[in-house]
Each structure stands twice: as structure tokens, then as C-alpha cells.
Design a protein around this motif. Structure first.
Motif, PDB file in Angstrom:
ATOM      1  N   ILE A 474       0.835  -1.211   0.000  1.00 21.04           N
ATOM      2  CA  ILE A 474       0.000   0.000   0.000  1.00 21.04           C
ATOM      3  C   ILE A 474       0.862   1.249   0.000  1.00 21.04           C
ATOM      4  O   ILE A 474       0.603   2.216  -0.737  1.00 21.04           O
ATOM      5  CB  ILE A 474      -0.955  -0.014   1.207  1.00 21.04           C
ATOM      6  N   GLY A 475       1.940   1.260   0.806  1.00 19.49           N
ATOM      7  CA  GLY A 475       2.815   2.424   0.858  1.00 19.49           C
ATOM      8  C   GLY A 475       3.556   2.666  -0.444  1.00 19.49           C
ATOM      9  O   GLY A 475       3.855   3.814  -0.789  1.00 19.49           O
ATOM     10  N   ALA A 476       3.870   1.584  -1.181  1.00 18.14           N
ATOM     11  CA  ALA A 476       4.638   1.731  -2.408  1.00 18.14           C
ATOM     12  C   ALA A 476       3.777   2.091  -3.607  1.00 18.14           C
ATOM     13  O   ALA A 476       4.218   2.847  -4.487  1.00 18.14           O
ATOM     14  CB  ALA A 476       5.414   0.439  -2.688  1.00 18.14           C
ATOM     15  N   LEU A 477       2.559   1.563  -3.683  1.00 20.78           N
ATOM     16  CA  LEU A 477       1.789   1.647  -4.929  1.00 20.78           C
ATOM     17  C   LEU A 477       0.505   2.458  -4.839  1.00 20.78           C
ATOM     18  O   LEU A 477      -0.113   2.739  -5.875  1.00 20.78           O
ATOM     19  CB  LEU A 477       1.456   0.224  -5.404  1.00 20.78           C
ATOM     20  N   PHE A 478       0.074   2.809  -3.633  1.00 19.02           N
ATOM     21  CA  PHE A 478      -1.162   3.574  -3.517  1.00 19.02           C
ATOM     22  C   PHE A 478      -0.844   4.931  -2.891  1.00 19.02           C
ATOM     23  O   PHE A 478      -0.327   4.998  -1.768  1.00 19.02           O
ATOM     24  CB  PHE A 478      -2.188   2.806  -2.674  1.00 19.02           C
ATOM     25  N   PRO A 479      -1.110   5.992  -3.583  1.00 19.62           N
ATOM     26  CA  PRO A 479      -0.737   7.333  -3.099  1.00 19.62           C
ATOM     27  C   PRO A 479      -1.520   7.710  -1.849  1.00 19.62           C
ATOM     28  O   PRO A 479      -2.655   7.265  -1.656  1.00 19.62           O
ATOM     29  CB  PRO A 479      -1.098   8.245  -4.277  1.00 19.62           C
ATOM     30  N   SER A 653      11.539  -8.878   3.963  1.00 17.96           N
ATOM     31  CA  SER A 653      12.992  -9.063   3.996  1.00 17.96           C
ATOM     32  C   SER A 653      13.493  -9.714   2.719  1.00 17.96           C
ATOM     33  O   SER A 653      14.559  -9.343   2.196  1.00 17.96           O
ATOM     34  CB  SER A 653      13.371  -9.928   5.206  1.00 17.96           C
ATOM     35  N   THR A 654      12.759 -10.702   2.228  1.00 15.00           N
ATOM     36  CA  THR A 654      13.181 -11.399   1.016  1.00 15.00           C
ATOM     37  C   THR A 654      13.227 -10.446  -0.172  1.00 15.00           C
ATOM     38  O   THR A 654      14.183 -10.460  -0.965  1.00 15.00           O
ATOM     39  CB  THR A 654      12.216 -12.557   0.714  1.00 15.00           C
ATOM     40  N   MET A 655      12.189  -9.621  -0.309  1.00 16.90           N
ATOM     41  CA  MET A 655      12.176  -8.672  -1.421  1.00 16.90           C
ATOM     42  C   MET A 655      13.309  -7.662  -1.297  1.00 16.90           C
ATOM     43  O   MET A 655      13.886  -7.226  -2.301  1.00 16.90           O
ATOM     44  CB  MET A 655      10.826  -7.958  -1.485  1.00 16.90           C
ATOM     45  N   GLY A 656      13.652  -7.275  -0.061  1.00 18.10           N
ATOM     46  CA  GLY A 656      14.776  -6.380   0.129  1.00 18.10           C
ATOM     47  C   GLY A 656      16.071  -6.997  -0.360  1.00 18.10           C
ATOM     48  O   GLY A 656      16.911  -6.326  -0.974  1.00 18.10           O
ATOM     49  N   LEU A 657      16.247  -8.288  -0.114  1.00 18.73           N
ATOM     50  CA  LEU A 657      17.444  -8.980  -0.581  1.00 18.73           C
ATOM     51  C   LEU A 657      17.429  -9.139  -2.095  1.00 18.73           C
ATOM     52  O   LEU A 657      18.459  -8.984  -2.761  1.00 18.73           O
ATOM     53  CB  LEU A 657      17.552 -10.343   0.099  1.00 18.73           C
ATOM     54  N   VAL A 658      16.266  -9.466  -2.652  1.00 15.50           N
ATOM     55  CA  VAL A 658      16.157  -9.653  -4.101  1.00 15.50           C
ATOM     56  C   VAL A 658      16.518  -8.370  -4.838  1.00 15.50           C
ATOM     57  O   VAL A 658      17.202  -8.391  -5.874  1.00 15.50           O
ATOM     58  CB  VAL A 658      14.737 -10.120  -4.479  1.00 15.50           C
ATOM     59  N   TYR A 659      16.105  -7.226  -4.301  1.00 14.15           N
ATOM     60  CA  TYR A 659      16.354  -5.946  -4.967  1.00 14.15           C
ATOM     61  C   TYR A 659      17.654  -5.285  -4.516  1.00 14.15           C
ATOM     62  O   TYR A 659      17.918  -4.130  -4.847  1.00 14.15           O
ATOM     63  CB  TYR A 659      15.178  -4.996  -4.733  1.00 14.15           C
ATOM     64  N   GLY A 660      18.453  -6.025  -3.731  1.00 16.87           N
ATOM     65  CA  GLY A 660      19.762  -5.504  -3.352  1.00 16.87           C
ATOM     66  C   GLY A 660      19.713  -4.398  -2.340  1.00 16.87           C
ATOM     67  O   GLY A 660      20.672  -3.643  -2.183  1.00 16.87           O
ATOM     68  N   ARG A 673      10.416   0.404  -0.861  1.00  9.41           N
ATOM     69  CA  ARG A 673       9.240   0.974  -1.531  1.00  9.41           C
ATOM     70  C   ARG A 673       9.673   1.768  -2.761  1.00  9.41           C
ATOM     71  O   ARG A 673       9.033   1.698  -3.814  1.00  9.41           O
ATOM     72  CB  ARG A 673       8.468   1.885  -0.571  1.00  9.41           C
ATOM     73  N   GLU A 674      10.748   2.527  -2.616  1.00  6.18           N
ATOM     74  CA  GLU A 674      11.221   3.326  -3.752  1.00  6.18           C
ATOM     75  C   GLU A 674      11.711   2.444  -4.890  1.00  6.18           C
ATOM     76  O   GLU A 674      11.461   2.737  -6.067  1.00  6.18           O
ATOM     77  CB  GLU A 674      12.330   4.260  -3.272  1.00  6.18           C
ATOM     78  N   ARG A 675      12.418   1.356  -4.565  1.00  2.00           N
ATOM     79  CA  ARG A 675      12.893   0.457  -5.603  1.00  2.00           C
ATOM     80  C   ARG A 675      11.726  -0.215  -6.318  1.00  2.00           C
ATOM     81  O   ARG A 675      11.725  -0.378  -7.543  1.00  2.00           O
ATOM     82  CB  ARG A 675      13.813  -0.616  -4.996  1.00  2.00           C
ATOM     83  N   ILE A 676      10.712  -0.633  -5.547  1.00  2.00           N
ATOM     84  CA  ILE A 676       9.536  -1.260  -6.151  1.00  2.00           C
ATOM     85  C   ILE A 676       8.807  -0.270  -7.048  1.00  2.00           C
ATOM     86  O   ILE A 676       8.380  -0.602  -8.164  1.00  2.00           O
ATOM     87  CB  ILE A 676       8.604  -1.801  -5.047  1.00  2.00           C
ATOM     88  N   ARG A 677       8.671   0.961  -6.574  1.00  2.00           N
ATOM     89  CA  ARG A 677       7.955   1.984  -7.338  1.00  2.00           C
ATOM     90  C   ARG A 677       8.700   2.330  -8.624  1.00  2.00           C
ATOM     91  O   ARG A 677       8.090   2.628  -9.647  1.00  2.00           O
ATOM     92  CB  ARG A 677       7.782   3.226  -6.471  1.00  2.00           C
ATOM     93  N   ALA A 678      10.040   2.235  -8.583  1.00  3.28           N
ATOM     94  CA  ALA A 678      10.845   2.637  -9.740  1.00  3.28           C
ATOM     95  C   ALA A 678      11.158   1.485 -10.689  1.00  3.28           C
ATOM     96  O   ALA A 678      11.715   1.711 -11.767  1.00  3.28           O
ATOM     97  CB  ALA A 678      12.154   3.258  -9.250  1.00  3.28           C
ATOM     98  N   TYR A 688       5.443  -2.619 -11.328  1.00  2.02           N
ATOM     99  CA  TYR A 688       4.421  -2.620 -10.284  1.00  2.02           C
ATOM    100  C   TYR A 688       3.444  -1.465 -10.507  1.00  2.02           C
ATOM    101  O   TYR A 688       3.823  -0.295 -10.446  1.00  2.02           O
ATOM    102  CB  TYR A 688       5.067  -2.491  -8.903  1.00  2.02           C
ATOM    103  N   ARG A 689       2.214  -1.831 -10.785  1.00  2.00           N
ATOM    104  CA  ARG A 689       1.132  -0.859 -10.868  1.00  2.00           C
ATOM    105  C   ARG A 689       0.161  -1.144  -9.724  1.00  2.00           C
ATOM    106  O   ARG A 689       0.225  -2.212  -9.105  1.00  2.00           O
ATOM    107  CB  ARG A 689       0.425  -0.972 -12.220  1.00  2.00           C
ATOM    108  N   PRO A 690      -0.737  -0.237  -9.435  1.00  2.00           N
ATOM    109  CA  PRO A 690      -1.680  -0.504  -8.345  1.00  2.00           C
ATOM    110  C   PRO A 690      -2.432  -1.820  -8.499  1.00  2.00           C
ATOM    111  O   PRO A 690      -2.680  -2.501  -7.495  1.00  2.00           O
ATOM    112  CB  PRO A 690      -2.634   0.706  -8.416  1.00  2.00           C
ATOM    113  N   VAL A 691      -2.770  -2.212  -9.729  1.00  2.00           N
ATOM    114  CA  VAL A 691      -3.499  -3.458  -9.906  1.00  2.00           C
ATOM    115  C   VAL A 691      -2.618  -4.655  -9.552  1.00  2.00           C
ATOM    116  O   VAL A 691      -3.105  -5.680  -9.052  1.00  2.00           O
ATOM    117  CB  VAL A 691      -4.042  -3.575 -11.355  1.00  2.00           C
ATOM    118  N   VAL A 692      -1.290  -4.545  -9.788  1.00  2.00           N
ATOM    119  CA  VAL A 692      -0.376  -5.612  -9.383  1.00  2.00           C
ATOM    120  C   VAL A 692      -0.316  -5.693  -7.858  1.00  2.00           C
ATOM    121  O   VAL A 692      -0.318  -6.787  -7.272  1.00  2.00           O
ATOM    122  CB  VAL A 692       1.026  -5.389  -9.979  1.00  2.00           C
TER     123      VAL A 692
END
Length: 750
Positions: A474-479, A653-660, A673-678, A688-692
Motif C-alpha cells: 500500500i505504501g509503495a503503490l497507492f498514493p 525481507s526477502t524482497m529487500g534482498l532480491v532488490y539488493g 518501496r522506492e525500488r519497487i515503485r521505480a 508494479y502498478r496498483p493493480v499488481v
């Protein structure tokens, strides 16, 4: 159904091919109505030597203990020095309308794999004497040796039943007891000792109508040869067959010839209700003798007026629900936040142990296995203890005080539409905190089918472990915008996920209750016990037993799964480079719930990401990517889903490791959140879009991404069948729901 031999028993040791040794120990069973104080009396008789197991052939838990007669002297060869005592599930009668009543029947009659007991200790609620005596009457008709325990005698002190009069009516010993305080236990032990020594049976003569006696004569000849005994017992078995056997019942082991004869007798009876004739005849006998059973013959025990006044409030359709919501909020708050300091202490302790071992053990696979697999796995088990202890503390208080029965009565109006009883609501509500203690809480339900159905849907409730995932997405994809100028979108999304989980849970319970876990609809027969102060000793003992059982049985499965997960995340290692030593740290951060000792540098974080992509878990993520693509997920989310089996919140935590990004805490996930958004695809479109994000939250809401839940369900059901079913149906449901959300959103242009 076949009866077994009585006194002579054998005991097989655990080792295959071991010697069979004869055990000369009589067997007694404790039977009685629910809420008659049966288990409390069992605890008083056996002390601390009770053990928990299952009834032969079924997955219903039973308690077994030993009564030792150290003070008594042997005056004959056949007199017992100790007795094995079995706590039988509560039953109102032997009609076997539910699985628990069937188990009680098998246990007291020695059918199928159950040895025939030498004695039945029948626990009677002194305040509900006549209804409780119905079960005792059935047992005496079946010529089962009986000792009556007139329990909770203190609650009818103004006009108590006379144990001498009750015993004289049936020709069996009767002892007044107060199991909660231990009163009368010594006298009951002596009565059990004498009954086993004398091997005397009771006597009762119920006047059944002449047409019914003729029907019984027609049935006696159809009884299996293995059932046949004396004329009185044969007639009692014919009575039981006539009242219990149906064309589509769930009773096992009934010979077809007997079933056909029962159905033929019923058909020949025409409009006569044979079961009603049996029940009315027995109650007529009890009502006729009821006045002589009390110390003051001229009046019956008064109703508990104080309880009635309180019930006017607690059972009120409006006030009762408001009070119940308040009580459940306290329970929920305890599991959600009150347990958090203890959970944090456990996590910090295991993190400290991991750091200590890391500093003193040489680097290598053995150290990684010990720290990340074994220590992390033990931490994944012990971390549930605070919630389990708190949950059973509250359950013990609610049960002993008498309020739990009122809760079941209130909620039964709602839950019966789903094929469940009101007692199912407390475990379902506990699922908001954690599914593991919620599954354990299903033990408060008497019927196995209801327990099983509740277990299968409890993990659908939004537990606290899902909150970090929802917060991240929600924090990453929904304003952080507002609807109507004042309703925050992000808060609305969070509330929506909770409501979504409740609605899906109720719908799935209704569907499963009519399909995979369907069973005979049994009306709620509920005893409203008087209000009383909870027993501290009994509650503490229950908390100890439940927690140690969880650690011993479910914990071993969780530990094994943690080690397997560590191996998937750790191997194969990267080729020997400067990053080789960092290659092990992804499993530490993931398996241990994101509690790796140190935050890695950006270079080390990048090495961790490469190591994770190179591992079996990373390869598995690529392998399942085609199945996840229709949901809007890529292989990186697939790796996150694999890591989330340690615990759902580990997805962060896993996603943090996957995205370095490195180790990420749920409360400090801004870089992630910033890496996911970008994140973008090759064509520049955002990954990643809101529907994802919505699709991902729906998947997490419905999928069984928790090995601890699967482990505790396996422990409770004593089978891998039901955890496999749970995992299969929840995964399929999550996939199809996420598919509809993502594909529907794409069609609508989101």
C-alpha cells in the motif's frame, strides 16, 4: 464393531518387533455430560501423571492417566494396586449422534479397537441431576460396572441431592464431590477401589411399553454374535440399536443384517416414534424417583437466580453482543500487542545467540546450518509461545467462568448458517492475531467435524503477519490521497483487506461445510453452567500442556521445514569470489525472520541479491514465473513467496534482498518501496502498478504461506491429508482470485 477382552491386556513397546508383555492393570473410563466437571475430576484422580494420545482409529485426542492406590492394602490376588483411567469425550447420551458420542460409546462398551473397561466413573452435575442421570441409566442397562460421582455438590448446597439415595436407586456406589476444590476425591478413590474389587453391577428396571418390548425381542436375535451376553445387556444393545442406527448414519462397523432389521422394525412401527418412546420411558422412570433423591423431599433444587439475572444481560440480543465484542477485543488485543514484548524478547535472544555463535564458530556450511537453520528454526517455534500461552489463559478463564457457553449461544445464530456452532467464532477471531494459536483454540469445540472445518478456514483470517506485506504494498503503490476530501485511501485499503478476509472466510466455511467437510447437522445442545471463579490450577495446567505439546510435536515439523527452506535459499553457493562469504547471509535474514545481526553494505547487499538469484529458491522462482505471470508477478515476487513460508512477514525481507536493498524491517522499508515503485520492464513500463499490488495482497490474503500453520494443523489432525488439502485449496483460491483481480484490472485499463 467387535468387543475386546477385559482385564487381561497387552502392551506393545515402541520398537518394531519388540516383545509383547502382559499388563495386569484394570481399565476405568471417566464419562459424563459436557460441563459436568469430568476433566477436572480426572485431573484430581490422576494427579500429574496424565498423558495425551488419540483414541484407536480416530484423530480425537484423549487423556490417559493412572490412579495409584498406595494407601490401600491387598487382601486378594485380583485386587488392583493401580488403575488406568481414560477421559472419554463428553456426551449427553450413547445415541452416537456425533463423532464424540460415538467415541464415548466405543470406549465404554469396548467395541472395535477399544478394550472393554472394568469400570465407568460417571460424573454427574448435581445441579442438573435428572438429565445427567440419563447417561448413567443407559450404562447401567448395558451392565457396565459404574461408580457415580455427584460433582459440583457445593453449587446446590441449599437442597443437595443425596448420594446415598442416588446410589440406592441404581444399586451402585455414589460419592458427593467438588472436583474444583478436591472435596470427596479420597472417598471416590475408595469407591473405585471397592467397585473394582467386588466387580458388582448396578440394577435398574425401566418400564418400557409392551409394543416396544416386542420390537426389542425382534432385534435381539439380529445382534452380532460378538455382542451377545446376558439377556439384560442384549436388550439394552437392542434399545441402543433402535435409537441410534439410521440408514445414512456415520456409525462404522454396523453389520448390514442388523441395520436392515432396525430399519424394518421402524418401518413396521408406522407412525410410532420409537426413539421418543425409549426416551420418554427413561425420563418417566427418573422423574418418578426424583423426589426421593433429595435431602428435602418437598422441593426440588431452585434455579440459580443470580445466574439468571446475569444471563438477562449477557444473553441479550443487543447488550450481549456488545459485551461479547468488548471481551473479544481484550482477547484480541492480548494476542496482537500484549504478547509483542515477549515476542520481541525471544527474537532478540535468538539474534544475540546467533551473533555469539557467528563470532566464535569458523565460517562454513556447518556454522550456517547451525545458526540459520537450527537456531533460526527453533526461534520460529518458540516465538509463538507468548500468543499460545495468552490465548489458552483467556480460554481457560472463559471456560471455567461459564462465559464461553454464553458466547457459543450468542454466536450460534450466525454460525449455524455456515454449518458451524457458536464456539467456532472464538478461534476464527483469534486468527486475526495468528493462525497457530487459533488452530489450537479449536479444541474448545466438542465435535471433530466442527473442529476440522474451523481449522480449514481460520488461516483465511488476516493475521498480524500479513500486515507488513500490506503496509509495504500500500505504501509503495497507492498514493496517500483522500476520498471525499477526508477518507485516506491507504487506510481504506487496509480496512478493505480485513473485511475481504472475513467475507471470504465465512463463504469458504459455508462451501466446505456442504462439500469436502460435510456432515450430519447436529443441533447445538448447550449446558449453561453457573458462573464461578476460574480454577487457577486447572488453567495453568492447560496452558502448560498445550504449549509443551506444541513445542514437542508441531515444533519438530517447523524446525525441519526451516532447515529445508534454509537449504533452498543457501545452495548452490556462488563460485569462490569475494562475495562468497556474503552468499550465506540471505538465508540468515530470511529464515530468522529478518533478524540478521548486521545491516550489510551496498556492495554486500548486491552480492546477497546475486547469491539469492543463484540459489535453488531463485531458480525455483524463475521456474514458477510462467504460473505467476497471469497474476502480474515476476520471478522476484516468486522468490519472495518462497521465502514467506518461514513467516508471511518475511516476504518484506526477502524482497529487500532480491532488490539488493539488504535486510529490511517492516517499519523501515522506505528504500524498498522506492525500488519497487521505480522498477521498470525492458520497454520502460512500470513493473508494479496498483493493480499488481492489489493482486499481490489478494494472493497473500488467501494463500497458505505459512509452514507453522501447516505444521500445527498436521499435529491437530494427526495426518498430512488435511494440511495438504488446506495448502491445495487455499493456493488454488488465491491464484484464481488474483488472476481475476489482475486480468480484470487490465481489461478496465488500470
Amino acid at each position: 464393531m467387535e468387543p475386546r477382552a477385559t482385564t487381561a491386556r497387552v502392551k506393545q513397546s515402541a520398537a518394531p518387533g519388540s516383545k509383547v508383555v502382559a499388563v495386569d492393570r484394570p481399565l476405568a473410563v471417566v464419562v459424563g455430560n459436557p460441563n459436568a466437571g469430568k476433566t477436572t475430576l480426572f485431573n484430581q484422580l490422576t494427579g500429574q501423571n496424565a498423558r495425551v494420545g488419540n483414541y484407536p482409529g480416530v484423530t480425537v485426542e484423549r487423556r490417559v492417566g493412572v490412579i495409584r492406590f498406595d494407601g490401600e492394602t491387598r487382601t486378594g490376588h485380583d485386587e488392583p494396586l493401580s488403575v488406568e483411567l481414560v477421559d472419554v469425550p463428553g456426551a449427553y447420551s450413547l445415541s452416537a449422534r456425533s463423532a464424540e458420542e460415538q467415541i464415548a460409546l466405543l470406549a465404554v462398551l469396548g467395541f472395535e479397537e477399544n478394550p472393554r473397561p472394568d469400570l465407568a466413573v460417571v460424573v454427574l452435575d448435581a445441579g442438573q441431576l435428572i438429565r445427567n442421570l440419563y447417561l448413567a441409566l443407559q450404562l447401567i442397562e448395558l451392565e457396565v460396572p459404574v461408580v457415580l460421582a455427584l460433582n459440583m455438590i457445593d453449587e446446590v448446597s441449599d437442597d443437595p441431592p443425596s448420594p446415598e439415595a442416588v446410589g440406592a436407586l441404581f444399586g451402585v456406589p455414589c460419592v458427593a464431590t467438588n472436583a474444583r476444590k478436591g472435596a470427596g476425591i479420597a472417598e471416590l478413590r475408595s469407591a473405585i477401589y471397592a467397585a473394582l474389587r467386588d466387580r458388582a453391577r448396578g440394577r435398574v428396571a425401566v418400564d418400557y411399553p409392551a409394543p416396544l418390548r416386542q420390537d426389542l425381542d425382534a432385534l435381539v436375535s439380529a445382534l452380532p454374535a460378538a455382542w451377545r451376553s446376558s439377556a439384560g445387556r442384549d436388550r439394552a444393545l437392542a434399545l441402543w440399536s433402535l435409537a441410534s442406527i439410521e440408514a445414512d448414519d456415520e456409525l462404522s462397523g454396523i453389520e448390514p443384517g442388523l441395520r436392515e432389521r432396525v430399519l424394518a422394525v421402524r418401518e413396521a412401527a408406522g407412525s410410532r416414534d420409537l426413539e421418543e418412546e425409549i426416551i420418554l420411558s427413561r425420563y418417566r422412570f427418573l422423574d418418578q424417583h426424583a423426589p426421593s433423591l433429595y435431602a428435602q423431599v418437598e422441593r426440588r433444587p431452585p434455579k440459580r437466580r443470580a445466574s439468571d439475572r446475569v444471563d438477562r444481560i449477557l444473553l441479550h440480543p443487543v447488550l450481549g453482543f456488545l459485551i461479547f465484542i468488548g471481551v473479544m477485543l481484550v482477547v484480541f488485543q492480548s494476542l496482537f500487542t500484549w504478547a509483542d514484548p515477549a515476542i520481541s524478547l525471544i527474537e532478540d535472544t535468538f539474534s544475540w545467540v546467533s551473533t555469539l555463535l557467528m563470532a566464535h564458530l569458523p565460517a562454513g556450511v556447518v556454522r550456517d546450518l547451525l545458526i540459520q537453520g537450527v537456531i533460526g528454526g527453533v526461534g520460529n517455534v518458540v516465538v509463538f509461545l507468548p500468543q499460545i500461552l495468552l490465548l489458552f489463559l483467556f480460554i481457560g478463564i472463559l471456560e471455567d467462568s461459564g462465559y464461553m457457553a454464553r458466547v457459543a449461544y450468542l454466536m450460534d445464530r450466525i454460525m449455524k448458517a455456515l454449518g458451524l456452532h457458536g464456539r467456532a467464532f472464538v478461534p476464527m477471531l483469534s486468527g486475526f492475531a495468528c493462525a497457530v494459536p487459533a488452530v489450537l483454540a479449536t479444541r474448545t469445540m466438542e465435535r471433530r467435524r466442527d473442529r476440522l472445518l474451523t481449522m480449514m478456514v481460520v488461516p483465511l483470517m488476516t493475521c498480524s503477519a500479513r500486515l507488513p506485506v500490506y503496509t509495504l504494498v500500500i505504501g509503495a503503490l497507492f498514493p496517500p490521497t483522500k476520498v471525499f476530501g477526508w477518507v485516506p485511501v491507504q487506510g481504506l485499503m487496509m480496512i478493505g483487506m480485513y473485511l475481504f478476509s472475513v467475507i471470504v472466510t465465512l463463504v469458504v466455511a459455508g462451501v466446505l461445510g456442504k462439500t469436502a467437510i460435510k456432515g450430519r447437522r447436529v443441533p447445538l445442545i448447550l449446558e449453561l453452567p453457573p458462573y464461578r471463579l476460574p480454577g487457577v490450577r486447572t488453567t495453568l495446567r492447560m496452558m502448560w500442556e498445550r504449549s509443551t505439546t506444541f513445542l514437542r510435536e508441531a515444533g519438530t515439523i517447523i524446525l525441519a521445514c526451516t532447515i529445508v527452506l534454509w537449504a533452498l535459499l543457501s545452495f548452490p553457493r556462488l563460485p569462490e569470489t569475494g562475495a562468497a562469504t556474503a552468499a550465506a547471509s540471505p538465508a540468515a535474514a530470511i529464515v530468522a525472520g529478518g533478524s540478521a545481526p548486521d545491516q550489510p553494505t551496498p556492495e554486500a547487499a548486491a552480492d546477497e541479491a546475486r547469491a539469492l538469484a543463484h540459489s535453488y529458491a531463485g531458480r525455483l522462482g524463475h521456474l514458477i514465473e510462467p504460473a505467476l505471470a497471469p497474476l502480474g508477478f515476476d520471478w522476484k515476487i516468486g522468490v519472495g513467496l518462497i521465502g514467506a513460508f518461514a513467516a508471511r512477514e518475511v516476504f518484506v525481507s526477502t524482497m529487500g534482498l532480491v532488490y539488493g536493498v539488504g535486510k529490511v524491517d517492516a517499519d523501515q522499508a522506505t528504500p524498498l518501496r522506492e525500488r519497487i515503485r521505480a522498477e521498470t520492464r525492458a520497454d520502460g513500463a512500470p513493473v508494479y502498478r496498483p493493480v499488481v499490488g492489489l493482486s499481490l495482497m489478494v494472493f497473500f490474503a488467501l494463500a497458505c504461506q505459512c509452514m507453522s500453520t501447516l505444521a500445527v494443523v498436521k499435529r491437530e489432525t494427526r495426518s498430512w491429508r488435511w494440511p495438504a488439502f488446506m495448502f491445495g485449496y487455499m493456493t488454488a483460491l488465491a491464484w484464481f482470485a488474483s488472476f481475476l483481480v489482475y486480468q480484470g484490472g487490465r481489461l478496465l485499463g488500470f
